[in-house]
Scaffold this active site. Structure first.
Site, PDB file in Angstrom:
ATOM      1  N   HIS A  16       0.869  -1.189   0.000  1.00 47.57           N
ATOM      2  CA  HIS A  16       0.000   0.000   0.000  1.00 47.57           C
ATOM      3  C   HIS A  16       0.898   1.228   0.000  1.00 47.57           C
ATOM      4  CE1 HIS A  16      -3.880   2.015   1.759  1.00 47.57           C
ATOM      5  NE2 HIS A  16      -3.169   2.898   1.071  1.00 47.57           N
ATOM      6  N   HIS A  18       1.401   4.850  -2.382  1.00 49.90           N
ATOM      7  CA  HIS A  18       1.048   5.727  -3.511  1.00 49.90           C
ATOM      8  C   HIS A  18       2.330   6.393  -3.990  1.00 49.90           C
ATOM      9  CE1 HIS A  18      -3.312   5.507  -2.543  1.00 49.90           C
ATOM     10  NE2 HIS A  18      -2.838   5.299  -1.323  1.00 49.90           N
ATOM     11  N   HIS A 195      -9.448   0.826  -1.651  1.00 53.52           N
ATOM     12  CA  HIS A 195      -9.431   1.475  -0.343  1.00 53.52           C
ATOM     13  C   HIS A 195     -10.865   1.409   0.195  1.00 53.52           C
ATOM     14  CE1 HIS A 195      -5.598   3.137  -1.528  1.00 53.52           C
ATOM     15  NE2 HIS A 195      -5.530   3.977  -0.512  1.00 53.52           N
ATOM     16  N   GLU A 198     -11.404   3.218   5.622  1.00 52.32           N
ATOM     17  CA  GLU A 198     -10.403   4.141   6.181  1.00 52.32           C
ATOM     18  C   GLU A 198     -11.206   5.219   6.931  1.00 52.32           C
ATOM     19  OE1 GLU A 198      -8.225   6.537   3.298  1.00 52.32           O
ATOM     20  OE2 GLU A 198      -6.658   7.040   4.743  1.00 52.32           O
ATOM     21  N   ASP A 277       1.678   7.066   2.177  1.00 51.48           N
ATOM     22  CA  ASP A 277       2.263   8.260   1.537  1.00 51.48           C
ATOM     23  C   ASP A 277       3.431   8.730   2.396  1.00 51.48           C
ATOM     24  OD1 ASP A 277       0.047   8.907  -0.591  1.00 51.48           O
ATOM     25  OD2 ASP A 277      -1.030   8.531   1.292  1.00 51.48           O
TER      26      ASP A 277
END
Ligand code: HPA
Ligand code: ZN
Length: 337
Positions: A16, A18, A195, A198, A277
């Site tokens: 996971h 980005h 996703h 979340e 991220d």
């Protein structure tokens, strides 16, 4: 062996991540200069100070603004190569990388430019750093299903991706909005992830499983609000790609100590640890493992289980998974675990 030494030595898969979220402030400035894109920050320190978020949307606004400096194939190559070098330092042996093509095509950057830069770096990263990879195209769920379908069309003409997923603002954009897009992707031989859970409710996780038929759920931390859902995840061993420090930065949990990763792991959910991220949340995957080891009192055996889960939940072929799993076993024997 200390937990820190074990974490450093464990072969890990990152599932996971980005790629646009690996744009470090220094590279943001370098690319801004190279491409003559003005930035609303005087210096790198000011950028870091701006990285304080209230929720997912407040992060996404800054993340999409940062993407404006990415214009050429070389930019995407440099971004991806820098991530792979950093991942290799954490002993990431395999990475499954999200990219958000609509963020770039909407600004006039061709899909081929984005894909070309990323895939060239992935090939070099595998050859020079020994980090294997797969590419996952994420549709921006706050854009229309029609836009996602057009993006899928372009992607199918170009090849090079293993799976499709869904990211961006979750609440109000349920997985079922993309039913036809995911049906088409699967019919064309692509794998699927999404996703869900979340910021969105457990219902979105049910939809991801039952309507989009995903192989994994990205985040999924809100599952513990729904006992039947937890039972399903355990029964089917559905992997969750959890990003603990992202969840704290975006205030899904007030602190790491309150994160439910350890609870899910101990109940038998197939959870994995990832960074999401890292440039924006200030932590790569090794730092996420270390923070959980401390904040959630994970044992060495649990850290090994998390690394095993990451390999098993990957799209690597079974024989390669086996090789990595044997290395984890060997490490366990060496550490008397
Ligand atoms: N959630 C949704 N969209 C995203 C994220 C995330 O954590 N990171 C980048 N785009
Ligand atoms: Zn994410």
């Amino acid at each position: 062996m200390t937990n820190a030494e074990l974490i450093a030595a464990l072969p890990k898969a990152e599932l996971h991540l980005h790629i646009e979220g690996t744009l470090e402030p220094e590279m943001l400035f370098d690319l801004g200069e190279r491409n003559r894109v003005e930035l609303p920050y005087p210096d790198v320190e000011a950028v870091r100070r701006a990285y304080v978020f209230e929720d997912l949307q407040s992060f996404l606004d800054i993340y999409y603004a940062g993407c404006r400096v990415l214009l050429t194939e070389q930019d995407f190559y440099d971004l991806t190569m820098a991530y792979l070098r950093r991942a290799a330092e954490d002993h990431v042996v395999h990475s499954e990388i999200f990219f958000d093509p609509q963020t770039h095509t909407e600004r006039g950057v061709p899909y081929e430019t984005v894909l070309g830069g990323i895939t060239a770096a992935l090939a070099d990263g595998e050859r020079d750093l020994g980090v294997s990879s797969r590419l996952i195209l994420c549709f921006l769920r706050d854009l229309s299903a029609e836009s996602a379908m057009e993006t899928l069309d372009t992607a199918l003409q170009n090849g090079g991706i293993t799976a499709v997923g869904l990211d961006s603002a979750e609440v109000g954009h349920p997985p079922e909005k993309f039913l036809a897009v995911f049906d088409r992707a699967r019919a064309e031989g692509l794998r699927t992830v999404a996703h869900a859970g979340e910021e969105g409710p457990p219902e979105y996780m049910w939809q991801a499983l039952d309507r989009l038929h995903v192989d994994r759920i990205d985040h999924g931390v809100r599952c513990t609000e729904d006992e039947q859902l937890v039972a399903r995840l355990i029964e089917e061993q559905v992997p969750l790609t959890v990003c603990p420090l992202s969840n704290v930065k975006l205030r899904v949990f007030d602190s790491l100590e309150q994160h439910n990763l350890a609870e899910m792991l101990r109940r038998g959910v197939r959870v994995t640890i990832n960074s999401d991220d890292p440039a924006y949340f200030g932590a790569y995957v090794g730092e996420n493992y270390a923070a959980c080891a401390d904040g959630l009192s994970l044992t060495a055996v649990e850290l090994m289980e998390l690394a095993r889960n990451s390999i098993r939940a990957s799209y690597l072929e079974a024989s390669t998974q086996q090789t990595h799993l044997e290395q984890i076993d060997a490490l366990g024997q060496q550490a008397n675990l």
